[in-house]
Design an enzyme around this catalytic site. Structure first.
Site, PDB file in Angstrom:
ATOM      1  N   GLY A 145       0.765  -1.095   0.031  1.00  0.00           N
ATOM      2  CA  GLY A 145      -0.099  -0.013   0.003  1.00  0.00           C
ATOM      3  C   GLY A 145       0.985   1.206  -0.069  1.00  0.00           C
ATOM      4  O   GLY A 145       2.006   1.319  -0.599  1.00  0.00           O
ATOM      5  N   ARG A 146       0.520   2.248   0.831  1.00  0.00           N
ATOM      6  CA  ARG A 146       1.160   3.579   0.706  1.00  0.00           C
ATOM      7  C   ARG A 146       2.697   3.076   1.198  1.00  0.00           C
ATOM      8  O   ARG A 146       3.664   3.450   0.727  1.00  0.00           O
ATOM      9  CB  ARG A 146       0.486   4.354   1.631  1.00  0.00           C
ATOM     10  CG  ARG A 146      -0.581   5.210   1.196  1.00  0.00           C
ATOM     11  CD  ARG A 146      -1.405   6.290   2.103  1.00  0.00           C
ATOM     12  NE  ARG A 146      -1.883   5.357   3.189  1.00  0.00           N
ATOM     13  CZ  ARG A 146      -3.253   4.903   3.370  1.00  0.00           C
ATOM     14  NH1 ARG A 146      -3.995   5.582   2.477  1.00  0.00           N
ATOM     15  NH2 ARG A 146      -3.758   4.188   4.268  1.00  0.00           N
ATOM     16  N   ILE A 147       2.801   2.407   2.359  1.00  0.00           N
ATOM     17  CA  ILE A 147       4.095   2.382   2.813  1.00  0.00           C
ATOM     18  C   ILE A 147       4.820   1.236   2.306  1.00  0.00           C
ATOM     19  O   ILE A 147       6.097   1.459   1.948  1.00  0.00           O
ATOM     20  CB  ILE A 147       4.009   1.783   4.477  1.00  0.00           C
ATOM     21  CG1 ILE A 147       3.374   3.225   5.245  1.00  0.00           C
ATOM     22  CG2 ILE A 147       5.445   1.548   4.963  1.00  0.00           C
ATOM     23  CD1 ILE A 147       3.114   2.853   6.741  1.00  0.00           C
ATOM     24  N   ARG A 167      -4.275  -8.466  -1.606  1.00  0.00           N
ATOM     25  CA  ARG A 167      -5.060  -9.268  -1.873  1.00  0.00           C
ATOM     26  C   ARG A 167      -5.764  -9.082  -3.320  1.00  0.00           C
ATOM     27  O   ARG A 167      -6.185  -9.937  -3.922  1.00  0.00           O
ATOM     28  CB  ARG A 167      -6.634  -9.069  -1.059  1.00  0.00           C
ATOM     29  CG  ARG A 167      -6.260  -9.432   0.659  1.00  0.00           C
ATOM     30  CD  ARG A 167      -7.502  -8.775   1.503  1.00  0.00           C
ATOM     31  NE  ARG A 167      -7.293  -7.289   1.494  1.00  0.00           N
ATOM     32  CZ  ARG A 167      -7.884  -6.428   2.292  1.00  0.00           C
ATOM     33  NH1 ARG A 167      -8.843  -7.314   2.967  1.00  0.00           N
ATOM     34  NH2 ARG A 167      -7.872  -5.080   2.069  1.00  0.00           N
ATOM     35  N   ALA A 225       4.595  -3.450  10.537  1.00  0.00           N
ATOM     36  CA  ALA A 225       3.026  -3.249  10.622  1.00  0.00           C
ATOM     37  C   ALA A 225       2.395  -3.396  11.835  1.00  0.00           C
ATOM     38  O   ALA A 225       2.312  -2.223  12.359  1.00  0.00           O
ATOM     39  CB  ALA A 225       2.400  -4.486   9.685  1.00  0.00           C
ATOM     40  N   ARG A 226       2.061  -4.499  12.207  1.00  0.00           N
ATOM     41  CA  ARG A 226       1.559  -4.568  13.617  1.00  0.00           C
ATOM     42  C   ARG A 226       1.984  -5.962  14.270  1.00  0.00           C
ATOM     43  O   ARG A 226       2.248  -6.766  13.432  1.00  0.00           O
ATOM     44  CB  ARG A 226       0.039  -4.360  14.033  1.00  0.00           C
ATOM     45  CG  ARG A 226      -0.513  -3.107  13.692  1.00  0.00           C
ATOM     46  CD  ARG A 226      -0.479  -2.180  14.965  1.00  0.00           C
ATOM     47  NE  ARG A 226      -1.000  -0.911  14.742  1.00  0.00           N
ATOM     48  CZ  ARG A 226      -0.085   0.222  14.231  1.00  0.00           C
ATOM     49  NH1 ARG A 226       1.131   0.194  13.826  1.00  0.00           N
ATOM     50  NH2 ARG A 226      -0.876   1.546  14.182  1.00  0.00           N
ATOM     51  N   GLU A 255       2.867  -5.317  23.058  1.00  0.00           N
ATOM     52  CA  GLU A 255       3.586  -4.194  23.459  1.00  0.00           C
ATOM     53  C   GLU A 255       3.067  -3.486  24.817  1.00  0.00           C
ATOM     54  O   GLU A 255       1.926  -3.640  25.055  1.00  0.00           O
ATOM     55  CB  GLU A 255       3.359  -2.977  22.300  1.00  0.00           C
ATOM     56  CG  GLU A 255       4.112  -3.685  20.958  1.00  0.00           C
ATOM     57  CD  GLU A 255       3.792  -2.797  19.825  1.00  0.00           C
ATOM     58  OE1 GLU A 255       3.172  -1.547  19.998  1.00  0.00           O
ATOM     59  OE2 GLU A 255       4.190  -3.057  18.539  1.00  0.00           O
ATOM     60  N   HIS A 273       8.522   0.072  18.564  1.00  0.00           N
ATOM     61  CA  HIS A 273       7.373   0.731  17.765  1.00  0.00           C
ATOM     62  C   HIS A 273       7.415   2.392  17.561  1.00  0.00           C
ATOM     63  O   HIS A 273       6.843   3.099  17.877  1.00  0.00           O
ATOM     64  CB  HIS A 273       5.917   0.456  18.308  1.00  0.00           C
ATOM     65  CG  HIS A 273       4.857   0.490  17.409  1.00  0.00           C
ATOM     66  ND1 HIS A 273       3.737   0.228  17.789  1.00  0.00           N
ATOM     67  CD2 HIS A 273       4.526   1.476  16.611  1.00  0.00           C
ATOM     68  CE1 HIS A 273       2.689   0.343  16.945  1.00  0.00           C
ATOM     69  NE2 HIS A 273       3.230   1.304  16.056  1.00  0.00           N
ATOM     70  N   GLY A 275       8.491   3.176  14.213  1.00  0.00           N
ATOM     71  CA  GLY A 275       8.192   3.468  12.702  1.00  0.00           C
ATOM     72  C   GLY A 275       8.308   4.933  12.326  1.00  0.00           C
ATOM     73  O   GLY A 275       8.753   5.190  11.257  1.00  0.00           O
TER      74      GLY A 275
HETATM   75  P1  NAP Z   1      -2.556   1.051   3.184  1.00  0.00           P
HETATM   76  O1  NAP Z   1      -2.134   2.071   2.204  1.00  0.00           O
HETATM   77  O2  NAP Z   1      -3.815   0.770   3.589  1.00  0.00           O
HETATM   78  O3  NAP Z   1      -1.751  -0.231   2.552  1.00  0.00           O
HETATM   79  C1  NAP Z   1      -2.145  -1.632   3.116  1.00  0.00           C
HETATM   80  C2  NAP Z   1      -1.789  -2.453   2.220  1.00  0.00           C
HETATM   81  O4  NAP Z   1      -2.015  -4.085   2.703  1.00  0.00           O
HETATM   82  C3  NAP Z   1      -2.734  -2.539   0.772  1.00  0.00           C
HETATM   83  O5  NAP Z   1      -1.653  -2.692  -0.025  1.00  0.00           O
HETATM   84  C4  NAP Z   1      -3.595  -3.762   1.078  1.00  0.00           C
HETATM   85  O6  NAP Z   1      -3.783  -4.093  -0.186  1.00  0.00           O
HETATM   86  C5  NAP Z   1      -2.719  -4.867   1.787  1.00  0.00           C
HETATM   87  N1  NAP Z   1      -3.433  -5.763   2.685  1.00  0.00           N
HETATM   88  C6  NAP Z   1      -4.735  -5.610   3.354  1.00  0.00           C
HETATM   89  N2  NAP Z   1      -4.971  -6.583   3.914  1.00  0.00           N
HETATM   90  C7  NAP Z   1      -4.316  -7.524   3.284  1.00  0.00           C
HETATM   91  C8  NAP Z   1      -4.452  -8.865   3.659  1.00  0.00           C
HETATM   92  N3  NAP Z   1      -5.259  -9.595   4.009  1.00  0.00           N
HETATM   93  N4  NAP Z   1      -3.235  -9.616   2.983  1.00  0.00           N
HETATM   94  C9  NAP Z   1      -2.389  -9.081   1.903  1.00  0.00           C
HETATM   95  N5  NAP Z   1      -2.376  -7.738   1.956  1.00  0.00           N
HETATM   96  C10 NAP Z   1      -3.339  -7.058   2.596  1.00  0.00           C
HETATM   97  O7  NAP Z   1      -1.625   1.363   4.731  1.00  0.00           O
HETATM   98  P2  NAP Z   1      -0.497   2.083   4.863  1.00  0.00           P
HETATM   99  O8  NAP Z   1      -0.562   3.684   5.085  1.00  0.00           O
HETATM  100  O9  NAP Z   1       0.632   1.490   4.030  1.00  0.00           O
HETATM  101  O10 NAP Z   1      -0.037   1.422   6.403  1.00  0.00           O
HETATM  102  C11 NAP Z   1      -0.029  -0.026   6.536  1.00  0.00           C
HETATM  103  C12 NAP Z   1       0.115  -0.421   8.099  1.00  0.00           C
HETATM  104  O11 NAP Z   1       1.323  -0.044   8.486  1.00  0.00           O
HETATM  105  C13 NAP Z   1      -0.885   0.302   8.816  1.00  0.00           C
HETATM  106  O12 NAP Z   1      -2.155  -0.003   9.074  1.00  0.00           O
HETATM  107  C14 NAP Z   1      -0.105   0.332  10.163  1.00  0.00           C
HETATM  108  O13 NAP Z   1      -0.790  -0.599  11.082  1.00  0.00           O
HETATM  109  C15 NAP Z   1       1.292   0.047   9.963  1.00  0.00           C
HETATM  110  N6  NAP Z   1       2.218   1.138  10.560  1.00  0.00           N
HETATM  111  C16 NAP Z   1       3.300   0.967  11.343  1.00  0.00           C
HETATM  112  C17 NAP Z   1       3.938   1.908  11.957  1.00  0.00           C
HETATM  113  C18 NAP Z   1       4.980   1.912  12.674  1.00  0.00           C
HETATM  114  O14 NAP Z   1       5.193   2.610  13.588  1.00  0.00           O
HETATM  115  N7  NAP Z   1       5.551   0.773  12.769  1.00  0.00           N
HETATM  116  C19 NAP Z   1       3.677   3.263  11.034  1.00  0.00           C
HETATM  117  C20 NAP Z   1       2.705   3.562  10.208  1.00  0.00           C
HETATM  118  C21 NAP Z   1       1.962   2.420   9.973  1.00  0.00           C
HETATM  119  P3  NAP Z   1      -5.110  -4.913  -0.448  1.00  0.00           P
HETATM  120  O15 NAP Z   1      -6.094  -4.239   0.084  1.00  0.00           O
HETATM  121  O16 NAP Z   1      -5.201  -5.159  -2.019  1.00  0.00           O
HETATM  122  O17 NAP Z   1      -5.157  -6.220   0.146  1.00  0.00           O
END
Ligand code: NAP
Length: 318
Positions: A145-147, A167, A225-226, A255, A273, A275
């Site tokens: 996705g974005r990240i 997916r 991720a989480r 955590e 945590h 990130g």
């Molecule tokens: P995003 O743009 O919504 O990207 C999420 C990606 O995951 C999408 O490409 C989605 O594609 C895919 N996805 C969702 N469910 C899935 C599944 N069951 N199997 C495979 N792929 C799946 O979100 P983002 O902004 O990149 O952020 C992602 C996550 O990073 C956040 O929700 C957060 O929990 C985590 N994060 C962590 C930190 C940290 O401090 N470590 C910081 C920021 C964010 P599809 O819908 O096509 O499956």
């Protein structure tokens, strides 16, 4: 809270901040939110339905993060409470952290640091702390996705082959040079597996013993991720047994507790945590959360609404 975020909120009314940055006991939080119209969780502050019940005037929960897994969104929607998040503003910073962990684990940076500090370094010799190359390796991203896509973009500078699994296929990820693979194939082919999915019932324990067994013995797992996306017990077993070579972890199942097995292993790089924790990004997260809340409280649809089915809320249309 950053003064810039406070300045956005204050024209609407008094702003009270928690006396601590860690989660308050639920009873105390319930007492403190009794009269509020907005809650901004900055960090790991769960907002279950009980907290919403304790805040009868609550209109918006403005999460200062992209992940909103600690909020009972279903309850919020039922109660007409808007939930917002801060997507985008933390993408690049979190992608940087994935790379920090990838490089740290592959090149044994935390282990080397401990070794030098402990006074164990007795000279420059050939076989000291040989690691794995990141450049030229195959990167597999689950959750492009974005990240995930920001991680993909960085991979080109390292001359990597890039695979991704979502997916659904993602045209933009493919334009960035990532090739789609089913999860099992991606696990088999990747030298570095990076997880960037949201936590959901579907992604809980997405990587467990069976998935780890599919990975190369020379491969590294990176999780930004989480925590619950990985079965930590299975990961510890895999790292101990040499099923995979190492891991870089920013997030954990319980955590701030970390599985004691992980703490005992040399081949893991651990961060608490953080990130998205650059100063500039934290500021953007705080101001974005504040702007979301102000929009909601002024009766406008907030820019980053997580529960669009709650719009327009009953308190607005009355
Ligand atoms: P995003 O743009 O919504 O990207 C999420 C990606 O995951 C999408 O490409 C989605 O594609 C895919 N996805 C969702 N469910 C899935 C599944 N069951 N199997 C495979 N792929 C799946 O979100 P983002 O902004 O990149 O952020 C992602 C996550 O990073 C956040 O929700 C957060 O929990 C985590 N994060 C962590 C930190 C940290 O401090 N470590 C910081 C920021 C964010 P599809 O819908 O096509 O499956």
């Amino acid at each position: 809270m950053e003064p810039e975020a406070r300045a956005i909120l204050e024209p609407l009314g008094p702003v009270e901040t928690s006396p601590t940055e860690v989660a308050l006991p639920e009873d105390e939080l319930a007492r403190r939110v009794a009269g509020v119209e907005a809650i901004i969780p900055m960090g790991a502050h769960p907002v279950p339905e009980r907290i919403m019940l304790a805040a009868p005037r609550l209109r918006v929960v403005g999460v200062a993060a992209v992940g909103y897994n600690l909020i009972d969104v279903g309850a919020a929607t039922r109660r007409g409470v808007l939930v917002t998040n801060t997507p985008g503003v933390l993408t690049e910073t979190t992608a940087d952290m994935a790379w920090a962990l990838m490089l740290a684990a592959a090149r044994r940076v935390p282990e080397g640091d401990r070794f030098v500090r402990a006074g164990q370094w007795k000279g420059v010799y050939w076989s000291l702390m040989m690691g794995a190359d990141v450049h030229g390796a195959t990167l597999g991203v689950i959750g492009a996705g974005r990240i995930g896509k920001a991680i993909v973009r960085r991979a080109h500078g390292f001359g990597m082959r890039v695979l991704y699994s979502n997916r659904r296929r993602d045209a933009e990820a493919e334009r960035l040079g990532a090739t789609y693979r089913e999860k099992a194939d991606l696990l088999r082919e990747s030298d570095f597996l990076v997880l960037a999915v949201p936590l959901s019932p579907e992604t809980r324990a997405l990587i467990g013993a069976a998935e780890l067994r599919l990975m190369k013995r020379t491969a590294f797992l990176v999780n930004v991720a989480r925590g619950p996306v990985v079965d930590e017990g299975a990961l510890v077993e895999a790292l101990r047994a040499g099923t995979i070579a190492g891991a870089g972890l920013d997030v954990f199942e319980e955590e701030p507790s970390v599985h004691p097995g992980l703490l005992a292993l040399e081949n893991v790089a651990l961060t608490p945590h953080v990130g998205s924790a650059s100063r500039a990004t934290r500021l953007r997260m705080a101001t974005t959360a504040a702007e979301n809340c102000v929009a909601a409280l002024q009766g406008q649809r907030p820019p980053h609404l997580v529960n669009p089915e709650a719009w327009p809320p009953a308190w607005l249309v009355r």
